[in-house]
Design an enzyme around this catalytic site. Structure first.
Site, PDB file in Angstrom:
ATOM      1  N   CYS A 129     -10.448  -1.197   4.506  1.00 26.03           N
ATOM      2  CA  CYS A 129      -9.492  -1.501   5.631  1.00 26.03           C
ATOM      3  C   CYS A 129      -9.011   0.236   6.004  1.00 26.03           C
ATOM      4  O   CYS A 129      -8.444   0.928   5.275  1.00 26.03           O
ATOM      5  CB  CYS A 129      -8.367  -1.876   5.669  1.00 26.03           C
TER       6      CYS A 129
ATOM      7  N   ARG B 259       0.814  -1.276  -0.331  1.00 20.82           N
ATOM      8  CA  ARG B 259       0.395  -0.108  -0.171  1.00 20.82           C
ATOM      9  C   ARG B 259       0.683   1.318   0.451  1.00 20.82           C
ATOM     10  O   ARG B 259       0.613   2.381   0.672  1.00 20.82           O
ATOM     11  CB  ARG B 259      -0.794   0.225   0.913  1.00 20.82           C
TER      12      ARG B 259
ATOM     13  N   GLU C 189      -4.468   2.980   6.496  1.00 24.73           N
ATOM     14  CA  GLU C 189      -4.446   2.789   5.366  1.00 24.73           C
ATOM     15  C   GLU C 189      -4.825   3.818   4.697  1.00 24.73           C
ATOM     16  O   GLU C 189      -5.059   4.589   3.198  1.00 24.73           O
ATOM     17  CB  GLU C 189      -4.646   1.865   4.875  1.00 24.73           C
TER      18      GLU C 189
HETATM   19  C1  FAD Z   1     -15.513  -2.549   0.271  1.00 25.61           C
HETATM   20  C2  FAD Z   1     -13.901  -1.726  -0.187  1.00 25.61           C
HETATM   21  C3  FAD Z   1     -12.881  -2.475   0.025  1.00 25.61           C
HETATM   22  C4  FAD Z   1     -11.772  -2.069  -0.697  1.00 25.61           C
HETATM   23  N1  FAD Z   1     -10.061  -3.516  -0.849  1.00 25.61           N
HETATM   24  C5  FAD Z   1      -9.379  -3.075  -1.240  1.00 25.61           C
HETATM   25  C6  FAD Z   1      -8.350  -4.227  -1.312  1.00 25.61           C
HETATM   26  O1  FAD Z   1      -8.510  -6.047  -1.027  1.00 25.61           O
HETATM   27  N2  FAD Z   1      -7.413  -4.076  -1.426  1.00 25.61           N
HETATM   28  C7  FAD Z   1      -6.671  -2.839  -1.923  1.00 25.61           C
HETATM   29  O2  FAD Z   1      -5.434  -2.549  -1.825  1.00 25.61           O
HETATM   30  N3  FAD Z   1      -7.712  -2.024  -1.644  1.00 25.61           N
HETATM   31  C8  FAD Z   1      -8.845  -1.935  -1.101  1.00 25.61           C
HETATM   32  N4  FAD Z   1      -9.996  -0.920  -1.000  1.00 25.61           N
HETATM   33  C9  FAD Z   1      -9.035   0.623  -0.918  1.00 25.61           C
HETATM   34  C10 FAD Z   1      -9.801   0.773  -2.254  1.00 25.61           C
HETATM   35  O3  FAD Z   1     -10.630   0.302  -3.308  1.00 25.61           O
HETATM   36  C11 FAD Z   1      -8.401   1.562  -2.873  1.00 25.61           C
HETATM   37  O4  FAD Z   1      -6.877   1.763  -2.580  1.00 25.61           O
HETATM   38  C12 FAD Z   1      -8.739   1.842  -4.579  1.00 25.61           C
HETATM   39  O5  FAD Z   1      -7.128   0.936  -4.904  1.00 25.61           O
HETATM   40  C13 FAD Z   1      -8.353   3.462  -4.593  1.00 25.61           C
HETATM   41  O6  FAD Z   1      -8.217   3.963  -5.871  1.00 25.61           O
HETATM   42  P1  FAD Z   1      -9.525   5.080  -5.915  1.00 25.61           P
HETATM   43  O7  FAD Z   1      -9.276   5.339  -7.079  1.00 25.61           O
HETATM   44  O8  FAD Z   1     -10.814   4.912  -5.213  1.00 25.61           O
HETATM   45  O9  FAD Z   1      -8.402   6.176  -5.131  1.00 25.61           O
HETATM   46  P2  FAD Z   1      -8.989   7.773  -4.292  1.00 25.61           P
HETATM   47  O10 FAD Z   1      -9.338   6.994  -2.949  1.00 25.61           O
HETATM   48  O11 FAD Z   1      -9.360   8.573  -5.256  1.00 25.61           O
HETATM   49  O12 FAD Z   1      -7.814   7.930  -3.668  1.00 25.61           O
HETATM   50  C14 FAD Z   1      -6.461   7.278  -3.279  1.00 25.61           C
HETATM   51  C15 FAD Z   1      -5.738   7.688  -3.293  1.00 25.61           C
HETATM   52  O13 FAD Z   1      -4.904   7.938  -4.295  1.00 25.61           O
HETATM   53  C16 FAD Z   1      -5.050   8.966  -4.858  1.00 25.61           C
HETATM   54  N5  FAD Z   1      -5.063   9.361  -6.300  1.00 25.61           N
HETATM   55  C17 FAD Z   1      -6.229   8.960  -6.933  1.00 25.61           C
HETATM   56  N6  FAD Z   1      -6.026   8.802  -8.230  1.00 25.61           N
HETATM   57  C18 FAD Z   1      -5.057   9.461  -8.455  1.00 25.61           C
HETATM   58  C19 FAD Z   1      -4.596   9.603  -9.842  1.00 25.61           C
HETATM   59  N7  FAD Z   1      -4.891   9.347 -11.235  1.00 25.61           N
HETATM   60  N8  FAD Z   1      -3.623  10.145  -9.875  1.00 25.61           N
HETATM   61  C20 FAD Z   1      -2.402  10.221  -8.864  1.00 25.61           C
HETATM   62  N9  FAD Z   1      -2.962  10.474  -7.601  1.00 25.61           N
HETATM   63  C21 FAD Z   1      -4.204   9.920  -7.580  1.00 25.61           C
HETATM   64  C22 FAD Z   1      -5.520  10.140  -4.545  1.00 25.61           C
HETATM   65  O14 FAD Z   1      -4.859  11.113  -4.544  1.00 25.61           O
HETATM   66  C23 FAD Z   1      -5.834   9.835  -2.635  1.00 25.61           C
HETATM   67  O15 FAD Z   1      -4.082  10.258  -2.891  1.00 25.61           O
HETATM   68  C24 FAD Z   1     -11.714  -1.036  -0.745  1.00 25.61           C
HETATM   69  C25 FAD Z   1     -12.206  -0.177  -0.519  1.00 25.61           C
HETATM   70  C26 FAD Z   1     -13.423  -0.383  -0.581  1.00 25.61           C
HETATM   71  C27 FAD Z   1     -14.957   0.682  -0.186  1.00 25.61           C
END
Ligand code: FAD
Length: 302
Positions: free
Chosen positions: A226, A177, A296
């Site tokens: 998480c 992560r 996280e």
């Molecule tokens: C039900 C559920 C289950 C999940 N299970 C997992 C799992 O099994 N494993 C896991 O790793 N995560 C899990 N997650 C967490 C999450 O889904 C991941 O971390 C996901 O990859 C975040 O992507 P996002 O586009 O929603 O990012 P965001 O939440 O929008 O952003 C997260 C971070 O990434 C940055 N970011 C986003 N897009 C960009 C970009 N294009 N350029 C630069 N920075 C950027 C943001 O600035 C922020 O710092 C889960 C979440 C939920 C709600």
């Protein structure tokens, strides 16, 4: 924050950037918590250096939003604007074992699309919400795999050079992560190399991962996945569970009854409620196990 400067507003159409006034971050995040601010939707990667230098020269602070699935955003009027990439059509292009994917692409749809073309390896990412850009930034992973293992190239806007560049996979470090990108780098696209695998076999793996999630996570509830990272050799969820903290709440913010490392918004939780709950649980784990849990979830509270 509102963008007031006429020079910025006037330049947006030419940059192919759409201004969405007073966007509610509660509506754009999976926790459904967060205040309001102006949002800029970027439709052309090439506009980003110009847009960012314009924002910087007018001292407009900004954050990058992906799918909002790993974010806890502060309440009220927010002191920065939000930038978000719009997804192009198509957002995934396959060539042999390589997938060229836009950062705005939906992660789950990308995994399924590749699977249908007999490209596997990413079965564990099914059920991880959000965009490919967010997954790259966080090095999303589950069930023993992480997206970083398949990255061959990343196209990004680099804050250090103020240019769009391409980094090779071996120039980037992908850890649990955590990635070596600078905080202000913006992911734009990625080239993945995926192993060939029959669709039927991939589907089998996807079903197993889906079943594991369904049986252990509060999938119907508002969460950000998480809250804490697992400390080396230990499980944050198990520690919280052992302290009997499932169901603990502050306002409508609760430790999930299903998975102790998922904190849910059971109604109208505020960021203040959720932050108080996180601080409380962290303190209890520290005093019982002498372990400092690391977040996280990404917290945007200032
Ligand atoms: C039900 C559920 C289950 C999940 N299970 C997992 C799992 O099994 N494993 C896991 O790793 N995560 C899990 N997650 C967490 C999450 O889904 C991941 O971390 C996901 O990859 C975040 O992507 P996002 O586009 O929603 O990012 P965001 O939440 O929008 O952003 C997260 C971070 O990434 C940055 N970011 C986003 N897009 C960009 C970009 N294009 N350029 C630069 N920075 C950027 C943001 O600035 C922020 O710092 C889960 C979440 C939920 C709600």
């Amino acid at each position: 924050m509102r963008i007031e400067d006429a020079k910025i507003i006037g330049a947006l159409p030419e940059l192919s950037v759409e201004l969405r006034r007073a966007s509610s971050l509660a509506e754009l995040t999976s926790l459904a918590i967060g205040g309001t601010t102006d949002l800029l939707r970027i439709k052309k990667h090439e506009s980003i250096p110009g847009l960012l230098s314009l924002l910087d020269s007018h001292r407009v602070p900004h954050r990058f939003l992906g799918g909002g699935s790993n974010l806890l955003v502060g309440d009220g009027e927010l002191p920065w604007i939000v930038l978000q990439l719009a997804s192009p059509e198509p957002d995934v292009v396959l060539e042999g074992n390589f997938a060229q994917v836009d950062a705005a692409a939906d992660l789950g749809r990308m995994v399924t699309y590749c699977a249908k073309h007999d490209l596997g390896g990413m079965e564990g990412l099914i059920g991880v919400p959000g965009t490919v850009g967010g997954a790259l930034r966080m090095n999303a992973g589950a069930y023993g795999m992480q997206i970083g293992s398949y990255v061959r190239e990343v196209k990004l806007y680099r804050a250090a050079t103020r240019q769009i560049e391409i980094l090779r996979g071996e120039q980037i470090s992908f850890e649990y992560r955590h990635t070596s990108f600078a905080p202000d780098d913006m992911m734009l696209a990625v080239k993945l190399e995926l192993p060939s695998k029959a669709y039927r076999e991939i589907l089998q793996g996807i079903r197993i991962c889906n079943e594991k999630r369904r049986s252990s996570q509060p999938l119907g509830q508002k969460s950000a996945g998480c809250i804490f990272k697992n400390p080396p050799g230990a499980s944050a969820g198990r520690m919280i569970d052992e302290l009997g903290l499932k169901g603990l709440g502050v306002g409508d913010a609760r430790v999930s009854d299903r998975h102790a490392n998922f904190f849910v918004n059971a109604g109208k939780a505020s960021a203040k409620d959720m932050l108080a709950l996180i601080a409380d649980v962290r303190e209890r784990v520290r005093s019982a196990f002498s372990v400092e849990l690391e977040h996280e979830v990404v917290i945007w509270n200032a």
